[in-house]
Design an enzyme around this catalytic site. Sequence first.
Site, PDB file in Angstrom:
ATOM      1  N   HIS A  61      16.977   2.070   6.552  1.00  0.00           N
ATOM      2  CA  HIS A  61      16.691   3.049   5.510  1.00  0.00           C
ATOM      3  C   HIS A  61      17.525   3.154   4.635  1.00  0.00           C
ATOM      4  O   HIS A  61      18.780   3.925   4.569  1.00  0.00           O
ATOM      5  CB  HIS A  61      16.691   4.470   6.481  1.00  0.00           C
ATOM      6  CG  HIS A  61      16.036   5.497   5.654  1.00  0.00           C
ATOM      7  ND1 HIS A  61      15.420   6.792   6.255  1.00  0.00           N
ATOM      8  CD2 HIS A  61      15.808   5.842   4.428  1.00  0.00           C
ATOM      9  CE1 HIS A  61      14.920   7.587   5.283  1.00  0.00           C
ATOM     10  NE2 HIS A  61      15.039   7.081   4.064  1.00  0.00           N
ATOM     11  N   HIS A  63      17.734   3.279   0.015  1.00  0.00           N
ATOM     12  CA  HIS A  63      17.094   3.190  -1.345  1.00  0.00           C
ATOM     13  C   HIS A  63      17.960   2.226  -2.333  1.00  0.00           C
ATOM     14  O   HIS A  63      18.991   2.629  -2.533  1.00  0.00           O
ATOM     15  CB  HIS A  63      17.086   4.823  -1.499  1.00  0.00           C
ATOM     16  CG  HIS A  63      16.411   5.638  -1.025  1.00  0.00           C
ATOM     17  ND1 HIS A  63      15.033   5.573  -0.666  1.00  0.00           N
ATOM     18  CD2 HIS A  63      16.524   6.563   0.096  1.00  0.00           C
ATOM     19  CE1 HIS A  63      14.644   6.611   0.126  1.00  0.00           C
ATOM     20  NE2 HIS A  63      15.520   7.120   0.963  1.00  0.00           N
ATOM     21  N   ARG A  65      16.541   1.500  -5.201  1.00  0.00           N
ATOM     22  CA  ARG A  65      16.434   1.979  -6.367  1.00  0.00           C
ATOM     23  C   ARG A  65      15.645   1.083  -7.308  1.00  0.00           C
ATOM     24  O   ARG A  65      15.105   1.179  -8.588  1.00  0.00           O
ATOM     25  CB  ARG A  65      17.479   2.679  -7.127  1.00  0.00           C
ATOM     26  CG  ARG A  65      18.211   3.632  -6.325  1.00  0.00           C
ATOM     27  CD  ARG A  65      17.091   4.638  -6.327  1.00  0.00           C
ATOM     28  NE  ARG A  65      17.711   5.833  -5.741  1.00  0.00           N
ATOM     29  CZ  ARG A  65      17.210   6.885  -4.803  1.00  0.00           C
ATOM     30  NH1 ARG A  65      15.895   6.552  -4.415  1.00  0.00           N
ATOM     31  NH2 ARG A  65      17.870   7.915  -4.277  1.00  0.00           N
ATOM     32  N   ASN A  95      10.132   3.902  -2.281  1.00  0.00           N
ATOM     33  CA  ASN A  95       9.880   5.190  -3.392  1.00  0.00           C
ATOM     34  C   ASN A  95      10.432   4.644  -4.517  1.00  0.00           C
ATOM     35  O   ASN A  95      11.310   5.364  -5.160  1.00  0.00           O
ATOM     36  CB  ASN A  95      10.339   6.506  -2.816  1.00  0.00           C
ATOM     37  CG  ASN A  95      12.088   6.386  -2.453  1.00  0.00           C
ATOM     38  OD1 ASN A  95      12.403   5.516  -2.195  1.00  0.00           O
ATOM     39  ND2 ASN A  95      12.606   7.708  -2.569  1.00  0.00           N
ATOM     40  N   HIS A 179       8.690  10.379   7.293  1.00  0.00           N
ATOM     41  CA  HIS A 179       9.569  11.265   6.652  1.00  0.00           C
ATOM     42  C   HIS A 179       8.977  12.698   7.141  1.00  0.00           C
ATOM     43  O   HIS A 179       7.946  13.217   6.623  1.00  0.00           O
ATOM     44  CB  HIS A 179       9.606  11.132   5.223  1.00  0.00           C
ATOM     45  CG  HIS A 179      10.338  12.233   4.476  1.00  0.00           C
ATOM     46  ND1 HIS A 179      11.514  12.293   3.547  1.00  0.00           N
ATOM     47  CD2 HIS A 179       9.962  13.651   4.183  1.00  0.00           C
ATOM     48  CE1 HIS A 179      11.911  13.435   3.169  1.00  0.00           C
ATOM     49  NE2 HIS A 179      10.924  14.003   3.314  1.00  0.00           N
ATOM     50  N   ASN A 278      18.013  15.389   1.470  1.00  0.00           N
ATOM     51  CA  ASN A 278      16.610  15.998   2.261  1.00  0.00           C
ATOM     52  C   ASN A 278      16.378  14.845   3.423  1.00  0.00           C
ATOM     53  O   ASN A 278      16.136  13.849   3.180  1.00  0.00           O
ATOM     54  CB  ASN A 278      15.519  15.777   1.314  1.00  0.00           C
ATOM     55  CG  ASN A 278      14.002  16.321   1.814  1.00  0.00           C
ATOM     56  OD1 ASN A 278      14.222  17.175   2.740  1.00  0.00           O
ATOM     57  ND2 ASN A 278      13.032  16.008   1.192  1.00  0.00           N
ATOM     58  N   ASP A 305      20.195   6.318   5.190  1.00  0.00           N
ATOM     59  CA  ASP A 305      19.199   7.139   4.056  1.00  0.00           C
ATOM     60  C   ASP A 305      20.359   6.709   2.948  1.00  0.00           C
ATOM     61  O   ASP A 305      20.289   7.864   2.163  1.00  0.00           O
ATOM     62  CB  ASP A 305      19.200   8.437   4.494  1.00  0.00           C
ATOM     63  CG  ASP A 305      18.024   9.100   3.577  1.00  0.00           C
ATOM     64  OD1 ASP A 305      17.760   8.343   2.673  1.00  0.00           O
ATOM     65  OD2 ASP A 305      17.851  10.239   3.717  1.00  0.00           O
ATOM     66  N   HIS A 309      22.446   8.029  -6.847  1.00  0.00           N
ATOM     67  CA  HIS A 309      21.727   8.678  -7.947  1.00  0.00           C
ATOM     68  C   HIS A 309      22.948   8.519  -9.206  1.00  0.00           C
ATOM     69  O   HIS A 309      24.065   8.637  -8.753  1.00  0.00           O
ATOM     70  CB  HIS A 309      21.523  10.125  -7.633  1.00  0.00           C
ATOM     71  CG  HIS A 309      20.452  10.374  -6.911  1.00  0.00           C
ATOM     72  ND1 HIS A 309      19.047  10.031  -7.228  1.00  0.00           N
ATOM     73  CD2 HIS A 309      20.326  11.008  -5.475  1.00  0.00           C
ATOM     74  CE1 HIS A 309      18.200  10.574  -6.110  1.00  0.00           C
ATOM     75  NE2 HIS A 309      18.797  10.941  -5.197  1.00  0.00           N
TER      76      HIS A 309
HETATM   77 ZN   LIG Z   1      13.253  10.580   3.798  1.00  0.00          ZN
END
Ligand SMILES: [Zn+2]
Length: 428
Positions: A61, A63, A65, A95, A179, A278, A305, A309
């Site tokens: 998991h 991100h 980006r 995402n 999720h 989250n 996760d 940012h």
């Molecule tokens: Zn999530």
Amino acid sequence: MGAELLIRGGTVVDATGSRRADVAVRDGVVATVDEGLEAPKGASVLDAEGCVVAPGLVDLHAHLRQPGREEAETVDTGARAAALGGFTAVVAMPNTDPPIDSAGVVREVLDLGAAAPCDVRVAGAITKGRRGGELAPMGEMAALGVRLFTDDGAGVQDARLMRRALEYASALGVVLAQHCEDDELAAGGHMHKGEWSSRLGIPGIPAEAESMMVARDVALARLTGATVHFLHLSTAGSVAMVRAAKAAGIGVTAEAAPHHFTLTDEAVASYDPVFKVNPPLRPPADIEAVKAGLADGTIDAIATDHAPHAQEDKEQPFDQAPPGMLGLETALALALTELELPLEQVLALLSWRPARIAGLTGQHGGPVAEGSSANLCVVDPAATWVVEPERLASRSRNTPYAGRKLTGRVRHTILSGEPVVVDGEAQR
Ligand SMILES: [Zn+2]
């Protein structure tokens, strides 16, 4: 031809146990595991004295980006952070912008990862645009090797659509990762709903927003016979439901993120958006439940996760800042520092168990044995270090652990026989 690489003086730890041994690597595979190996002429030698030589870690998991938010992270910077954290494989979440919901975008991200210092795998979206309305073309993505599908960032709200997705996934031999968040119940919330949200006057997200979807998906897994993987479990209620589902023989697996066993919602009292995530940080009772779930195997894996940012995004007021924190470079040390578990168990949670969930067994997760892929990490379990955000390889700086002293440090990472991290320094 001699061994190209010799890892000398360490203790080999994998799913089969632990033993003192040197590890010789040749042509991308483990050639010999034995005591007192001599380095052949021309071989490079990595010192592993006092260290553990283990299969590389696998993150289910992350991100990364890219495409779309390259100011926060790229596949390359994310992969470098992963390698420094001891990971030899990461699953990039879909995402992105555009989202990874077609073969074209899957191919684009795989291509970006081709030369990266970590094996970059891709999770595809369950629904088109991750909008929850229509199934994405999972078959064409599965044909490119995608083994995990998720709308992460959002849960699939429609139970009927989720049921169909599970049937489709079952037929394709892939896994859906959920999720768990009920949109209606979570709407408007920015932290865990409880004592601290009341005190701080920040609208809360009840724990039930997560556990209700876990309950629904356990029921759907039973109905369809498909497997559901639960992303970032964070509440005592969710952990209890997964434990009961497993006892009943229902096909579920689960992961937890380091921040959900190391930080509580009290941290939000600083109003610092670095603590916004989250699912949100939870009270101590939930942290204890997550730890118990990791200890007894209810939770199969630790996943980062990792959610970078850009600074200007995270510097907004708490209620406007996006959720997420960095994770790749601190996950192993947090687990070693904060979980009172044997090293072997921590490695199981971070390496061979997630490798199995991601369908990477045989390539990642060991064993460290003759003929197996040389995807390895060398960890000094006693070394201490202090998290300095400006020294992280990630393009972003949003770690909640700045200044924290951790125990356990990645010394070397070897990807397909090539040292990509040596003495804590990225080699490319
Ligand atoms: Zn999530």
